[in-house]
Write a protein that holds these residues in place. Structure first.
Motif, mmCIF file in Angstrom:
data_model
loop_
_atom_site.group_PDB
_atom_site.id
_atom_site.type_symbol
_atom_site.label_atom_id
_atom_site.label_comp_id
_atom_site.label_asym_id
_atom_site.label_seq_id
_atom_site.Cartn_x
_atom_site.Cartn_y
_atom_site.Cartn_z
ATOM 1 N N GLU A 26 0.371 -1.064 0.214
ATOM 2 C CA GLU A 26 0.458 0.094 0.598
ATOM 3 C C GLU A 26 0.693 0.739 0.475
ATOM 4 N N LEU A 27 1.640 0.883 0.551
ATOM 5 C CA LEU A 27 3.078 2.485 1.313
ATOM 6 C C LEU A 27 3.411 2.403 -0.919
ATOM 7 N N LYS A 28 4.437 1.381 -1.127
ATOM 8 C CA LYS A 28 4.537 1.231 -2.577
ATOM 9 C C LYS A 28 2.772 1.740 -3.420
ATOM 10 N N PHE A 29 1.886 2.175 -3.629
ATOM 11 C CA PHE A 29 0.904 2.185 -4.142
ATOM 12 C C PHE A 29 1.030 4.003 -4.066
ATOM 13 N N ILE A 30 0.918 3.854 -3.160
ATOM 14 C CA ILE A 30 0.992 5.771 -2.660
ATOM 15 C C ILE A 30 2.485 6.485 -3.084
ATOM 16 N N LEU A 31 3.384 5.603 -3.187
ATOM 17 C CA LEU A 31 4.888 6.646 -3.669
ATOM 18 C C LEU A 31 4.418 6.745 -5.337
ATOM 19 N N GLU A 32 3.165 5.324 -5.828
ATOM 20 C CA GLU A 32 3.601 5.284 -7.087
ATOM 21 C C GLU A 32 3.069 6.859 -8.071
ATOM 22 N N ILE A 33 1.666 6.703 -7.196
ATOM 23 C CA ILE A 33 0.383 7.933 -7.437
ATOM 24 C C ILE A 33 1.527 9.228 -7.502
ATOM 25 N N ILE A 34 2.033 9.644 -6.193
ATOM 26 C CA ILE A 34 2.804 10.437 -6.126
ATOM 27 C C ILE A 34 4.187 10.594 -6.993
ATOM 28 N N LYS A 35 4.394 9.655 -7.833
ATOM 29 C CA LYS A 35 5.471 10.146 -8.586
ATOM 30 C C LYS A 35 4.999 10.569 -10.409
ATOM 31 N N LYS A 36 3.971 9.790 -10.636
ATOM 32 C CA LYS A 36 3.777 9.377 -12.011
ATOM 33 C C LYS A 36 3.114 11.251 -12.184
ATOM 34 N N GLU A 37 3.296 11.303 -12.970
ATOM 35 C CA GLU A 37 2.731 12.373 -13.593
ATOM 36 C C GLU A 37 1.750 12.864 -14.623
ATOM 37 N N ASP A 38 2.119 11.721 -15.885
ATOM 38 C CA ASP A 38 0.688 11.320 -16.982
ATOM 39 C C ASP A 38 -0.153 10.423 -16.082
ATOM 40 N N VAL A 39 -1.497 11.321 -16.380
ATOM 41 C CA VAL A 39 -2.981 10.603 -16.172
ATOM 42 C C VAL A 39 -3.334 9.306 -16.530
ATOM 43 N N LYS A 40 -3.090 9.333 -17.840
ATOM 44 C CA LYS A 40 -3.103 8.041 -18.150
ATOM 45 C C LYS A 40 -2.090 6.715 -17.728
ATOM 46 N N GLU A 41 -0.959 7.377 -18.380
ATOM 47 C CA GLU A 41 0.026 6.640 -17.666
ATOM 48 C C GLU A 41 -0.573 5.569 -16.058
ATOM 49 N N LEU A 42 -0.446 7.015 -15.188
ATOM 50 C CA LEU A 42 -1.103 6.560 -14.205
ATOM 51 C C LEU A 42 -2.504 5.655 -13.780
ATOM 52 N N GLN A 43 -3.075 6.379 -14.251
ATOM 53 C CA GLN A 43 -4.768 5.301 -14.196
ATOM 54 C C GLN A 43 -4.658 4.130 -14.859
ATOM 55 N N SER A 44 -3.166 3.655 -16.098
ATOM 56 C CA SER A 44 -3.536 2.284 -16.496
ATOM 57 C C SER A 44 -2.530 1.406 -15.463
ATOM 58 N N LEU A 63 -2.234 4.991 5.494
ATOM 59 C CA LEU A 63 -0.570 5.236 6.094
ATOM 60 C C LEU A 63 -0.332 6.392 4.898
ATOM 61 N N THR A 64 -1.556 6.989 4.686
ATOM 62 C CA THR A 64 -2.188 8.042 3.592
ATOM 63 C C THR A 64 -1.436 9.158 4.755
ATOM 64 N N ILE A 65 -2.376 9.163 5.911
ATOM 65 C CA ILE A 65 -2.738 10.110 6.963
ATOM 66 C C ILE A 65 -1.209 9.903 8.246
ATOM 67 N N HIS A 66 -0.811 8.938 7.671
ATOM 68 C CA HIS A 66 0.621 9.130 9.383
ATOM 69 C C HIS A 66 1.921 9.782 8.096
ATOM 70 N N HIS A 67 1.584 9.833 6.840
ATOM 71 C CA HIS A 67 2.972 10.319 5.832
ATOM 72 C C HIS A 67 2.705 11.198 5.532
ATOM 73 N N ARG A 68 1.961 11.384 5.581
ATOM 74 C CA ARG A 68 0.492 13.269 5.779
ATOM 75 C C ARG A 68 1.221 13.763 4.597
ATOM 76 N N VAL A 69 0.085 12.825 3.438
ATOM 77 C CA VAL A 69 0.798 12.588 1.687
ATOM 78 C C VAL A 69 -0.774 13.235 1.632
ATOM 79 N N TYR A 70 -1.700 13.378 2.182
ATOM 80 C CA TYR A 70 -3.014 13.217 1.243
ATOM 81 C C TYR A 70 -2.738 14.492 1.007
ATOM 82 N N PRO A 71 -1.962 15.570 1.005
ATOM 83 C CA PRO A 71 -2.402 17.025 -0.440
ATOM 84 C C PRO A 71 -1.973 16.753 -1.164
ATOM 85 N N LEU A 72 -0.746 15.817 -1.670
ATOM 86 C CA LEU A 72 -0.574 15.652 -3.239
ATOM 87 C C LEU A 72 -1.675 14.590 -3.555
ATOM 88 N N LEU A 73 -1.984 13.434 -3.068
ATOM 89 C CA LEU A 73 -2.513 12.556 -3.530
ATOM 90 C C LEU A 73 -3.982 12.834 -3.905
#
Length: 399
Positions: A15-33, A50-60
């Motif tokens: 789940e944390l790796k998943f969060i990281l990939e969402i943050i890193k991906k810039e292209d919307v189509k690539e992200l959705q795929s 994990l989203t709350i613990h790592h305080r990344v919800y504004p970016l997600l």
């Protein structure tokens, strides 16, 4: 630029790796795929934790809004949206109070540097709502401590007197004191050092000379220069084991600005933060796919930064919160060893020598009149041995 900083990350939760990939991906189509490949067995409750613990919800939130909403559970989107809204209101509230505090201190001729809070949201992310903050952190000259204390108490803040001290050891063993305003519900941390001691760091006058001015308020608000900010953020993040991704993302954002890497390398060397700076860059490159440039290699030297970076993966494998007491024994023991490994040889010498300086516990074990406190220096080994003996006897009695 090629690197050989590969870290072992297989035990980081999916789940944390998943969060990281969402943050890193810039292209919307690539992200959705990409998301569709991950969604089969995601634990959404853990994802949200994990989203709350790592305080990344504004970016997600911004990323998740751009993709097919049927891919994300409605309750998850609702929770992240609500958290973002609350954070935006809090950052606006903090911005207002930050400006008022700066005005108040300026009126009384107290120099003040903002360390974190809304200024970092604006500087690093371009928007105060995209970074979270639980309090306002200010740095002052230690000579202004009494004046600051009087001023804050007069204006409705209450001091949290949690620091016990003997022979003024608070001046170097600690680095900040906390104030809380019950009506405004705002916590201030007033720093007189960037980090707890013992250890060398830039003086307030040096930091003030290199200060920048923030554009988010009408009244001048000053904060650290880029190289000083890097030193502060890496030392703070490392001290907490990089247990929140937000701190590492700050580094990723900062290095994309115009940093003078030669100046920074000299600064880190002078204050013994070379390894810590290297650790941060290795982690950001491996966890956030940050590019390592040729200029950065002046900071990443040898294998020690990589070993420290690998040591910090322990905190990403678990949801570690070092602020919640009591810290579990396994984590407390690991963290104690980890902190020692962060130190340079000179810092280790200073740290070991600091044990010879009296502790507040010595005064509690054998109360003496203040005029005789100097006796705690020769008495310290005996008082320490006495406490250990009594503790051992107590444990034996409980068996």
């Amino acid at each position: 630029m090629e690197d050989n900083f590969s870290l072992e990350v297989k035990h980081i939760p999916k789940e944390l790796k998943f969060i990281l990939e969402i943050i890193k991906k810039e292209d919307v189509k690539e992200l959705q795929s990409y998301l569709k490949e991950w969604l089969k067995d995601i634990d959404w409750n853990l994802f949200l934790e994990l989203t709350i613990h790592h305080r990344v919800y504004p970016l997600l939130l911004g990323k998740l809004k751009m993709i097919d909403q049927s891919l994300i559970p409605a309750n998850v989107m609702k929770s992240i949206t609500n958290l973002y809204k609350l954070n935006t209101l809090q950052m606006l509230h903090f911005s207002c109070e930050m400006e008022q505090v700066c005005k108040m201190f300026d009126k009384h001729q107290i120099r003040l540097l903002v360390l974190k809070g809304p200024v970092l949201g604006e500087d690093l992310y371009g928007d105060i709502s995209r970074r979270t903050s639980g309090d306002l952190d200010f740095l002052i000259s230690i000579k202004d401590m009494d004046k600051v204390n009087e001023l804050l108490l007069k204006n409705g803040y209450k001091k949290d007197d949690y620091i016990k001290t003997v022979l003024n050891d608070w001046r170097w063993r600690h680095h900040h004191v906390t104030y809380y305003h019950t009506q405004k519900k705002i916590k201030l941390e007033i720093h007189w050092r960037l980090n707890p001691g013992p250890g060398l760091e830039p003086t307030f006058n040096e930091l003030w000379a290199r200060r920048r001015i923030s554009s988010i308020t009408s009244f001048p608000v000053y904060y650290l220069g880029r190289e000083d900010l890097f030193l502060f953020l890496v030392s703070h993040g490392a001290r907490h084991g990089w247990s929140r991704l937000r701190w590492l993302i700050d580094i990723d954002k900062l290095v994309k600005q115009r940093i003078d890497w030669i100046k920074l390398a000299r600064l880190l060397t002078k204050y013994q933060f070379n390894y810590v700076g290297g650790q941060a860059l290795v982690l950001a490159s491996q966890i956030l796919s940050m590019s390592i440039t040729k200029e950065m290699t002046t900071i990443i030297k040898g294998n020690h930064p990589k070993r420290l970076a690998q040591g910090a993966i322990f905190y990403l494998e678990r949801m570690v919160n070092l602020h919640n007491e009591p810290v579990p024994d396994e984590i407390a023991k690991y963290h104690k060893r980890y902190l020692f490994l962060l130190m340079s040889n000179k810092q280790k010498v200073l740290f070991i020598m600091s044990f010879l300086y009296p502790y507040p516990e010595d005064a509690e074990t054998l109360p003496l009149p203040k005029l005789l406190h100097f006796l705690y220096f020769p008495l310290r080994p005996f008082l320490w041995a006495w406490r250990k003996t009594m503790k051992h006897a107590l444990l034996q009695g409980e068996r």
